[in-house]
Design an enzyme around this catalytic site. Structure first.
Site, PDB file in Angstrom:
ATOM      1  N   ASN A 166       0.824  -1.394   0.006  1.00 43.41           N
ATOM      2  CA  ASN A 166       0.147  -0.094   0.066  1.00 43.41           C
ATOM      3  C   ASN A 166       0.954   1.224  -0.091  1.00 43.41           C
ATOM      4  OD1 ASN A 166      -1.858   2.056   0.343  1.00 43.41           O
ATOM      5  ND2 ASN A 166      -2.271   1.150   2.507  1.00 43.41           N
ATOM      6  N   LYS A 170      -0.062   4.331  -0.167  1.00 42.12           N
ATOM      7  CA  LYS A 170      -0.662   5.396   0.282  1.00 42.12           C
ATOM      8  C   LYS A 170      -0.490   6.568  -0.550  1.00 42.12           C
ATOM      9  CE  LYS A 170      -0.070   3.188   4.814  1.00 42.12           C
ATOM     10  NZ  LYS A 170       0.122   3.254   6.314  1.00 42.12           N
ATOM     11  N   HIS A 223      -9.130   0.558   5.251  1.00 39.67           N
ATOM     12  CA  HIS A 223      -7.866   0.963   6.033  1.00 39.67           C
ATOM     13  C   HIS A 223      -8.078   1.868   7.127  1.00 39.67           C
ATOM     14  CE1 HIS A 223      -3.741   2.524   6.543  1.00 39.67           C
ATOM     15  NE2 HIS A 223      -3.431   1.207   5.905  1.00 39.67           N
ATOM     16  N   GLU A 229      -6.561   4.298   8.166  1.00 40.36           N
ATOM     17  CA  GLU A 229      -6.482   5.823   7.822  1.00 40.36           C
ATOM     18  C   GLU A 229      -7.600   6.207   7.445  1.00 40.36           C
ATOM     19  OE1 GLU A 229      -1.744   5.151   7.499  1.00 40.36           O
ATOM     20  OE2 GLU A 229      -3.018   5.532   5.681  1.00 40.36           O
ATOM     21  N   GLU A 268      -4.908  -5.034  10.994  1.00 43.31           N
ATOM     22  CA  GLU A 268      -4.036  -3.875  11.132  1.00 43.31           C
ATOM     23  C   GLU A 268      -4.067  -3.638  12.639  1.00 43.31           C
ATOM     24  OE1 GLU A 268      -4.109  -0.841   7.817  1.00 43.31           O
ATOM     25  OE2 GLU A 268      -6.075  -1.019   8.586  1.00 43.31           O
ATOM     26  N   GLY A 270       3.368   2.742  11.191  1.00 44.99           N
ATOM     27  CA  GLY A 270       3.958   3.711  11.087  1.00 44.99           C
ATOM     28  C   GLY A 270       4.551   4.213  12.216  1.00 44.99           C
ATOM     29  N   SER A 285       3.725  -2.188  10.536  1.00 44.04           N
ATOM     30  CA  SER A 285       5.043  -2.067  10.496  1.00 44.04           C
ATOM     31  C   SER A 285       5.976  -3.349  10.212  1.00 44.04           C
ATOM     32  CB  SER A 285       5.479  -1.447  11.729  1.00 44.04           C
ATOM     33  OG  SER A 285       5.064  -0.132  12.080  1.00 44.04           O
TER      34      SER A 285
END
Length: 250
Positions: free
Chosen positions: A9, A11, A95, A97, A167, A173, A213
């Protein structure tokens, strides 16, 4: 037998020239590696999809999102039909985010899943808990609700075409990675929930990816878990050699 999968991904990274170059390098390294049993996917920004599709042969293409409506007066949105027309075969939906920054609720995500599948796209459906939910002991309830409200409306046949990505939001991140034991615990729980809803056969054939990560240095240990079938990769997917190191970690 469920598939081993590594999906990158990107992003909101890379301009078009950079994206084409990165996709070309991933395609070259993947093909040269001789890996045959790992489904490898890249997910660049929307504006790259059509051009990136031209340089991919063995690596598959995914969008990072799609609209919750089929078409109409929704300025700035990209429909599932539009995504499909670019040559993409997959679509990341839910996702963390998107959930956190853009208000994608479980009900909105359910609409996106329906539209993606109606247009022949395979959803990579993301679920996961934030740190406060984990620390308060609500992590399993959160995951259960995300599954029930976001995707468990599908028939068993439809669900059999879906990829799930777990996730741990607290690890995305941040450089913090769930321990292999933590990853396995949650992946096993997710598979159990799928089994309760659709039966053991469907659960055993569903690929569940780890997305927090993950990089070449820790992928092997994570992927060694019996219920971890690969990874949804963020930052490490922006470097072709690092990404290849994850693909070859099984």
């Amino acid at each position: 037998m469920r598939k081993k999968i590594v999906a990158g991904n990107w992003k909101c990274n890379t301009n078009l020239k950079e994206g084409i170059a990165l996709a070309s390098e991933v395609e070259k390294l993947y093909t040269q590696s001789g890996v045959k049993d790992v489904l490898t996917i890249v997910s660049p920004p929307f504006v790259h999809l059509t051009e990136v599709a031209k340089v991919l042969k063995n690596v598959k293409l995914s969008a990072q999102n799609c609209a919750a409506e089929p078409k109409g007066a929704f300025t700035g949105e990209v429909s599932a039909e539009m995504v499909k027309s670019t040559g993409a075969e997959f679509c990341i939906i839910g996702h963390s985010e998107r959930r956190e920054y853009y208000g994608d609720t479980n009900s909105i995500l359910a609409k996106k899943v329906k539209l993606a599948m109606a247009n022949g796209l395979t959803p990579i459906f993301c679920i996961g808990e934030v740190l406060a939910e984990r620390e308060s002991g609500k992590l399993f309830d959160v995951i259960k609700t995300q599954l029930q409200d976001g995707i468990f409306f599908l028939s068993a046949e439809e669900f059999g075409k879906v990829i799930i990505a777990y996730e741990p939001v607290w690890a995305i991140g941040t450089g913090v990675v769930a321990t292999p034991a933590q990853a396995q615990e949650m992946h096993k729980f997710i598979r159990e929930q799928i089994s309760l809803k659709y039966g053991k056969s469907v659960a055993d054939s569903t690929s569940i990816l780890y997305g927090g990560s993950c990089k070449a240095s820790n992928a092997k240990e994570l992927f060694a878990n019996p219920d971890v079938d690969g990874g949804l990769i963020g930052g490490a997917a922006l470097k072709a050699e690092e990404f290849l190191g994850i693909i070859t970690a099984f």
